[in-house]
Design an enzyme around this catalytic site. Structure first.
Site, PDB file in Angstrom:
ATOM      1  CB  SER A 134      13.352  -1.243  -1.031  1.00  6.93           C
ATOM      2  OG  SER A 134      13.025  -1.947  -0.010  1.00  6.93           O
ATOM      3  CE1 TYR A 147       8.120  -2.161  -1.909  1.00 10.22           C
ATOM      4  CE2 TYR A 147       9.862  -2.831  -0.893  1.00 10.22           C
ATOM      5  CZ  TYR A 147       9.319  -2.011  -1.393  1.00 10.22           C
ATOM      6  OH  TYR A 147       9.737  -0.606  -0.987  1.00 10.22           O
TER       7      TYR A 147
HETATM    8  N1  LIG Z   1       8.687   3.576   3.985  1.00 12.14           N
HETATM    9  C1  LIG Z   1       9.583   2.926   3.950  1.00 12.14           C
HETATM   10  O1  LIG Z   1      10.080   2.241   4.923  1.00 12.14           O
HETATM   11  C2  LIG Z   1      10.349   2.734   2.738  1.00 12.14           C
HETATM   12  C3  LIG Z   1      11.664   1.849   2.555  1.00 12.14           C
HETATM   13  C4  LIG Z   1      12.401   1.557   1.424  1.00 12.14           C
HETATM   14  C5  LIG Z   1      11.617   1.952   0.184  1.00 12.14           C
HETATM   15  N2  LIG Z   1      10.498   2.843   0.333  1.00 12.14           N
HETATM   16  C6  LIG Z   1      10.085   3.236  -0.980  1.00 12.14           C
HETATM   17  O2  LIG Z   1      10.039   4.776  -1.022  1.00 12.14           O
HETATM   18  C7  LIG Z   1       9.088   5.166  -1.977  1.00 12.14           C
HETATM   19  C8  LIG Z   1       8.146   5.902  -1.059  1.00 12.14           C
HETATM   20  O3  LIG Z   1       7.473   5.007  -0.285  1.00 12.14           O
HETATM   21  P1  LIG Z   1       6.498   5.689   1.121  1.00 12.14           P
HETATM   22  O4  LIG Z   1       6.712   4.933   2.196  1.00 12.14           O
HETATM   23  O5  LIG Z   1       6.588   7.032   1.047  1.00 12.14           O
HETATM   24  O6  LIG Z   1       5.077   5.200   0.533  1.00 12.14           O
HETATM   25  P2  LIG Z   1       3.652   5.967   1.047  1.00 12.14           P
HETATM   26  O7  LIG Z   1       3.438   6.499   2.221  1.00 12.14           O
HETATM   27  O8  LIG Z   1       2.788   4.425   0.863  1.00 12.14           O
HETATM   28  O9  LIG Z   1       2.963   6.681  -0.186  1.00 12.14           O
HETATM   29  C9  LIG Z   1       3.172   6.220  -1.241  1.00 12.14           C
HETATM   30  C10 LIG Z   1       2.464   7.484  -2.313  1.00 12.14           C
HETATM   31  O10 LIG Z   1       2.447   6.830  -3.671  1.00 12.14           O
HETATM   32  C11 LIG Z   1       0.940   6.998  -4.229  1.00 12.14           C
HETATM   33  N3  LIG Z   1       0.749   5.732  -4.943  1.00 12.14           N
HETATM   34  C12 LIG Z   1       0.710   4.711  -4.737  1.00 12.14           C
HETATM   35  N4  LIG Z   1       0.581   3.712  -5.862  1.00 12.14           N
HETATM   36  C13 LIG Z   1       0.195   4.788  -6.874  1.00 12.14           C
HETATM   37  C14 LIG Z   1      -0.078   4.530  -8.120  1.00 12.14           C
HETATM   38  N5  LIG Z   1      -0.211   3.164  -8.454  1.00 12.14           N
HETATM   39  N6  LIG Z   1      -0.038   5.626  -8.950  1.00 12.14           N
HETATM   40  C15 LIG Z   1       0.033   6.831  -8.499  1.00 12.14           C
HETATM   41  N7  LIG Z   1       0.425   6.982  -7.288  1.00 12.14           N
HETATM   42  C16 LIG Z   1       0.456   6.102  -6.557  1.00 12.14           C
HETATM   43  C17 LIG Z   1       0.338   7.152  -2.902  1.00 12.14           C
HETATM   44  O11 LIG Z   1      -1.060   8.040  -3.132  1.00 12.14           O
HETATM   45  P3  LIG Z   1      -2.173   7.012  -3.408  1.00 12.14           P
HETATM   46  O12 LIG Z   1      -2.512   6.014  -2.484  1.00 12.14           O
HETATM   47  O13 LIG Z   1      -3.397   8.060  -3.499  1.00 12.14           O
HETATM   48  O14 LIG Z   1      -2.146   6.629  -4.849  1.00 12.14           O
HETATM   49  C18 LIG Z   1       1.322   7.993  -2.261  1.00 12.14           C
HETATM   50  O15 LIG Z   1       1.278   9.371  -2.382  1.00 12.14           O
HETATM   51  C19 LIG Z   1       8.395   3.620  -2.677  1.00 12.14           C
HETATM   52  O16 LIG Z   1       9.085   3.701  -3.761  1.00 12.14           O
HETATM   53  C20 LIG Z   1       8.898   2.843  -1.334  1.00 12.14           C
HETATM   54  O17 LIG Z   1       8.834   1.653  -2.235  1.00 12.14           O
HETATM   55  C21 LIG Z   1       9.963   2.961   1.479  1.00 12.14           C
END
Ligand SMILES: NC(=O)c1ccc[n+]([C@@H]2O[C@H](COP(=O)([O-])OP(=O)(O)OC[C@H]3O[C@@H](n4cnc5c(N)ncnc54)[C@H](OP(=O)(O)O)[C@@H]3O)[C@@H](O)[C@H]2O)c1
Length: 230
Positions: A134, A147
């Protein structure tokens, strides 16, 4: 066809990545805590083994490694599952340390634990590790200390791993802002409809996986695929 393990594939970036690789014919092993959501997200895709569970649970990680064994190998590990922590995010001086431990457990310890379990098959395949990072790992945004410091630790872990395991391709991948549940959690009550969908990041992620540049930290914007002009 290659095999990838993608954590957190039931929504957001993980789901978009799984859908893109499955459409290419890759074999996939995927997880998420909520089994129903994971099954819904993978419906209609072929070659996908869903292993529901929590990446912080050692027994679940052993199940993932067993699935890799049954698949006969592993080419790409995408450590994508992540936890933001409390929402709204507290200042560091108020940050509950038990919550901080959970954020580090999901965002730092679990990815390394999976890497440790899967180093042998990844090395055999001269494989690729993508640890999803991130901009909060490198920018000092107030409120993002829990985070962000966990993602900074993940970045450094990736960099040291690359130095220790020269036969592997080790990437910290910063996708940039995406319109997902986690992003909404980070900005509670805000309209995030101007943020790009996670699918827009997939060409950059696929470029990393396909072209395998030197190990390092890459932003999706660094890898943006130029638009084709007629
Ligand atoms: N969205 C942004 O703007 C952004 C920006 C920079 C970086 N990121 C990074 O991008 C990646 C994806 O983020 P996202 O925004 O797509 O997140 P998201 O929409 O919240 O999806 C997270 C996914 O991870 C699963 N998950 C969460 N905790 C878990 C655990 N302990 N064990 C197994 N599965 C788990 C969730 O399913 P369940 O809840 O059912 O477990 C879901 O499938 C992350 O690494 C995040 O830090 C995101």
């Amino acid at each position: 066809m290659p095999t990838a393990l993608i954590t957190g594939a039931s929504r957001g970036l993980g789901r978009a990545a799984a859908q893109a690789l499955a459409r290419r014919g890759w074999s996939l092993i995927v997880d998420a805590r909520r089994a129903d959501d994971l099954a819904d997200a993978m419906r209609g895709l072929t070659g996908v083994v869903a292993v529901p569970g929590d990446v912080t649970d050692p027994r679940h990680r052993a199940d993932l490694a067993a699935a890799v064994g049954r698949a006969g190998g592993l080419d790409v590990l995408v450590n994508n599952a992540s936890q933001l922590g409390p929402s709204p995010q507290p200042l560091l001086r108020d940050y509950p340390l038990d919550e901080l431990g959970r954020v580090y457990g999901t965002n730092v310890v679990a990815p390394l634990a999976l890497i440790q379990l899967l180093t042998a098959p990844l090395t055999a395949a001269a494989g690729t590790i993508v640890n999803v990072s991130s901009d909060a790992a490198v920018e000092a945004y107030p409120g993002w200390g829990g985070y962000g410091s966990a993602k900074a630790a993940l970045d450094q872990l990736t960099a040291v791993l690359a130095a220790e395991e020269p036969s592997l391709h080790c990437y910290a991948f910063d996708p940039g802002d995406m319109r997902t549940d986690m992003h909404q959690q980070a900005f509670p009550g805000e309209d995030i409809s101007d943020r790009p969908e996670p699918e827009t990041v997939i060409p950059a992620l696929l470029r990393l996986i396909d072209e395998r540049p030197p190990s390092g930290r890459y932003r999706a914007t660094d890898l943006a695929v130029p638009a084709v002009t007629p």
